[in-house]
Design a protein around this motif. Structure first.
Motif, mmCIF file in Angstrom:
data_model
loop_
_atom_site.group_PDB
_atom_site.id
_atom_site.type_symbol
_atom_site.label_atom_id
_atom_site.label_comp_id
_atom_site.label_asym_id
_atom_site.label_seq_id
_atom_site.Cartn_x
_atom_site.Cartn_y
_atom_site.Cartn_z
ATOM 1 N N ALA A 243 0.845 -1.201 0.000
ATOM 2 C CA ALA A 243 0.000 0.000 0.000
ATOM 3 C C ALA A 243 0.876 1.244 0.000
ATOM 4 O O ALA A 243 1.996 1.219 0.516
ATOM 5 C CB ALA A 243 -0.910 0.003 1.229
ATOM 6 N N HIS B 265 0.757 5.674 0.552
ATOM 7 C CA HIS B 265 -0.004 6.801 1.079
ATOM 8 C C HIS B 265 0.683 8.095 0.644
ATOM 9 O O HIS B 265 1.606 8.564 1.310
ATOM 10 C CB HIS B 265 -0.071 6.705 2.609
ATOM 11 N N GLY C 128 -5.120 6.004 7.198
ATOM 12 C CA GLY C 128 -5.553 5.430 5.919
ATOM 13 C C GLY C 128 -5.989 3.984 6.078
ATOM 14 O O GLY C 128 -6.954 3.528 5.451
ATOM 15 N N MET C 129 -5.283 3.254 6.919
ATOM 16 C CA MET C 129 -5.634 1.846 7.167
ATOM 17 C C MET C 129 -6.932 1.772 7.990
ATOM 18 O O MET C 129 -7.839 0.998 7.676
ATOM 19 C CB MET C 129 -4.531 1.161 7.973
ATOM 20 N N HIS D 238 -10.545 2.112 6.497
ATOM 21 C CA HIS D 238 -11.231 0.983 5.836
ATOM 22 C C HIS D 238 -12.468 0.572 6.640
ATOM 23 O O HIS D 238 -13.401 0.019 6.085
ATOM 24 C CB HIS D 238 -10.305 -0.236 5.752
ATOM 25 N N THR E 279 -2.675 -0.974 -3.448
ATOM 26 C CA THR E 279 -3.696 -0.127 -2.820
ATOM 27 C C THR E 279 -3.092 1.236 -2.510
ATOM 28 O O THR E 279 -1.933 1.319 -2.083
ATOM 29 C CB THR E 279 -4.179 -0.770 -1.498
ATOM 30 N N HIS F 130 -3.995 4.943 -0.493
ATOM 31 C CA HIS F 130 -4.903 5.697 0.379
ATOM 32 C C HIS F 130 -4.710 7.183 0.117
ATOM 33 O O HIS F 130 -3.610 7.709 0.316
ATOM 34 C CB HIS F 130 -4.613 5.393 1.852
ATOM 35 N N ILE G 251 -7.969 13.072 7.074
ATOM 36 C CA ILE G 251 -8.755 11.841 6.898
ATOM 37 C C ILE G 251 -9.780 11.722 8.032
ATOM 38 O O ILE G 251 -10.941 11.360 7.802
ATOM 39 C CB ILE G 251 -7.828 10.607 6.827
ATOM 40 N N TYR H 131 -11.690 11.056 1.979
ATOM 41 C CA TYR H 131 -10.737 9.939 2.018
ATOM 42 C C TYR H 131 -11.114 9.013 0.863
ATOM 43 O O TYR H 131 -12.276 8.625 0.722
ATOM 44 C CB TYR H 131 -10.868 9.213 3.354
ATOM 45 N N LEU I 14 -10.209 5.425 -1.151
ATOM 46 C CA LEU I 14 -9.503 4.138 -1.147
ATOM 47 C C LEU I 14 -9.404 3.700 -2.609
ATOM 48 O O LEU I 14 -10.429 3.508 -3.259
ATOM 49 C CB LEU I 14 -10.343 3.160 -0.331
ATOM 50 N N CYS J 226 -15.212 6.435 -2.210
ATOM 51 C CA CYS J 226 -15.175 7.241 -0.987
ATOM 52 C C CYS J 226 -16.429 6.915 -0.195
ATOM 53 O O CYS J 226 -17.393 6.357 -0.729
ATOM 54 C CB CYS J 226 -15.076 8.728 -1.308
#
Ligand SMILES: Cc1cc2nc3c(=O)[nH]c(=O)nc-3n(C[C@H](O)[C@H](O)[C@H](O)COP(=O)(O)OP(=O)(O)OC[C@H]3O[C@@H](n4cnc5c(N)ncnc54)[C@H](O)[C@@H]3O)c2cc1C
Length: 473
Positions: free
Chosen positions: A89, A91, A184-185, A188, A311, A313, A321, A338, A340, A360
């Motif tokens: 991932a 960011h 960011g994680m 989810h 992925t 973010h 966020i 935010y 994803l 989003c």
């Protein structure tokens, strides 16, 4: 076909339940409302001919780590190949390099400067808890394997994970980068990041990136659904699409496993008043607004390292966020949401070119078109993105729910992931997969452990159904 068990709905939970019941020698009939199997695992051509898009899930960290899928693979599930992007991932941040989350925790920590040690002590420790810890988190109500070290790491995880993501990020980390990554994680979960346990979702996902990676299924998530259907059929089971079950009275089998959410179950059967009230109290979370694109090349990220990530973010710092998620929780649309984003081409060249999706969060059932807000967030980190778009396909909450009735109001989590509904999903019980109707079980993401492709609701429902049958013989 006269069946020992009918499974309604072919999402990952329904499919896992169907295969486990068939492996135990039961004659299984699987009924799916849509024209394709898979629920959140469906793939299709949403934009241009030959382009394979996942309608729902792409990132399969949970599927690799979950006890249910590990058991299925160890016992011979065939035809599924997982593909890992070079970076799990990314960011991106304004005016500085993007933060990269690698499979390797140490390499990730090295990119976090002063927070290197803190990252290893949080996300790293979660990964070091290994499959025993993940097993406990995905089977919070048991059955537990006697692994004392797992309980110790679960206790450690719990102390941090119960915190809101905003609190955990500020306590654990000092840098903008590490705080942003955790946000960011955690986002989810679709929770307000000031809510309890939102930190735990972030920690678990970060830990999984180091433990198993964030792979996808080569060729599209549909391959996983199709492999499970093939296994069911090879065991003598029957699987039917285009069959929506409206009332339980239509079904004639001693065991019924329902991959549906509480609202649908309420419409399907006359339930005892206490259980009915509990299901009526069940709360759905925010919806999503999802875009799929066919591009003529990769996204032109300002920081080229982001191209390697499966992925991404988007949304900036922890504060930004958290604000976006708080707006959604309050029933508003964030102007800088935010986002994803998943770029499958980073791992899988077999999807007919550069396909991309992003969503989003929006208030449940929202009719607002978020195309411009999402694309503006992408342009913020990838100027010129819109010039790469050959075709786009949008799905708001209404379209998502029309494609899959489990996505109530566009809620992709099968119900709010709050602390209350972690404990009461959908009822407070040591076996919430069992309904008060004899032989009828619920297995969807509205049961523990909740959303994602782990199949654990199906695993639990099948286990209970077999146990009940053994007892009544
Ligand atoms: C856009 C999106 C992106 C996602 N991304 C990820 C990701 O990257 N990684 C991840 O792990 N998870 C992801 N998820 C979440 C994941 O897909 C779900 O948590 C998971 O699919 C839930 O599985 P389930 O079996 O409970 O239900 P579902 O997968 O929702 O399947 C339910 C099935 O039951 C059928 N059904 C419902 N009612 C009836 C009826 N009455 N009769 C017959 N059939 C019926 C539906 O048509 C559907 O096929 C995503 C979800 C969405 C929507």
């Amino acid at each position: 076909m006269s069946a020992d068990a009918v499974v309604v709905g072919s999402g990952p939970n329904g499919l896992v339940a169907a295969v486990l019941l068939a492996r135990a020698g039961r004659k299984v009939l699987l009924l799916e409302a849509a024209e394709r199997f898979g629920g959140g695992l469906r793939s299709g051509e949403l934009t241009l001919p030959g382009r394979v898009h996942d309608l729902g899930a792409t990132v399969m960290a949970m599927a690799l780590a979950s006890p249910a899928f590990r058991e299925l693979r160890e016992q011979g599930l065939k035809g599924v190949e997982f593909a890992h992007p070079p970076v799990a991932a990314a960011h991106p941040l304004d005016d500085r390099p993007a933060v990269l989350v690698h499979r390797d925790a140490r390499r990730t920590a090295e990119g976090l400067g002063r927070d290197a040690g803190a990252w290893l002590a949080t996300a790293g420790a979660t990964a070091r808890g290994g499959f025993p810890l993940v097993g406990l988190l995905l089977k919070p109500l048991g059955p537990w394997d006697p692994a004392p070290r797992a309980f110790a790491s679960a206790a450690r995880f719990g102390l941090a994970g119960v915190l809101p993501a905003t609190t955990l990020a500020r306590r654990a980390f000092r840098t903008v980068e590490a705080r942003a990554v955790l946000a960011g994680m955690a986002a989810h979960s679709m929770l307000d990041l000031r809510a309890p346990i939102s930190g735990g979702y972030g920690l678990l996902l970060a830990g999984l990136a180091h433990l198993v990676g964030w792979p996808l299924v080569r060729g599209g998530s549909q391959e996983l659904a199709d492999a499970l259907v093939a296994e069911l059929r090879s065991l003598g089971g029957e699987a039917v699409t285009g069959h929506r079950v409206r009332r339980l009275a239509e079904l004639d089998a001693p065991t019924v496993v329902l991959d549906v959410t509480p609202r649908q179950l309420l419409a399907m059967a006359d339930l005892p008043p206490g259980y009915r009230r509990a299901l009526q109290r069940f709360r759905y979370g925010p919806g999503v607004f999802k875009l799929d694109w066919a591009l003529d090349g990769p996204v032109p990220w300002r920081d080229p390292a982001v191209a390697e990530a499966g992925t991404v973010h988007l949304g900036g710092t922890l504060e930004e966020i958290a604000l976006s998620e708080a707006e959604t929780a309050a029933g508003r649309h964030s102007p800088r949401p935010y986002v994803l984003l998943v770029q499958p081409y980073a791992a899988d060249p077999t999807r007919g070119g550069h396909t991309l999706w992003a969503y989003c969060h929006v208030p449940n059932g929202s009719p607002v078109d978020m195309t411009d807000a999402i694309e503006t967030q992408i342009e913020r980190y990838a100027p010129g993105f819109r010039d790469r778009v050959l075709a786009r396909h949008a799905m708001g909450p209404a379209e998502l729910e029309a494609a899959n009735p489990n996505l109530v109001g566009g809620d992709v989590g099968g119900g709010m992931a709050s602390l209350t509904q972690f404990l009461r999903r959908p009822v407070w019980s040591p076996a919430p997969w069992r309904t008060p109707l004899p032989g009828v079980f619920l297995c969807s993401a509205s049961t523990p452990p909740g959303a994602a492709v782990h199949g654990m609701g199906g695993w639990q429902a099948a286990r209970l159904a077999l146990k009940d049958q053994a007892r009544s013989r």
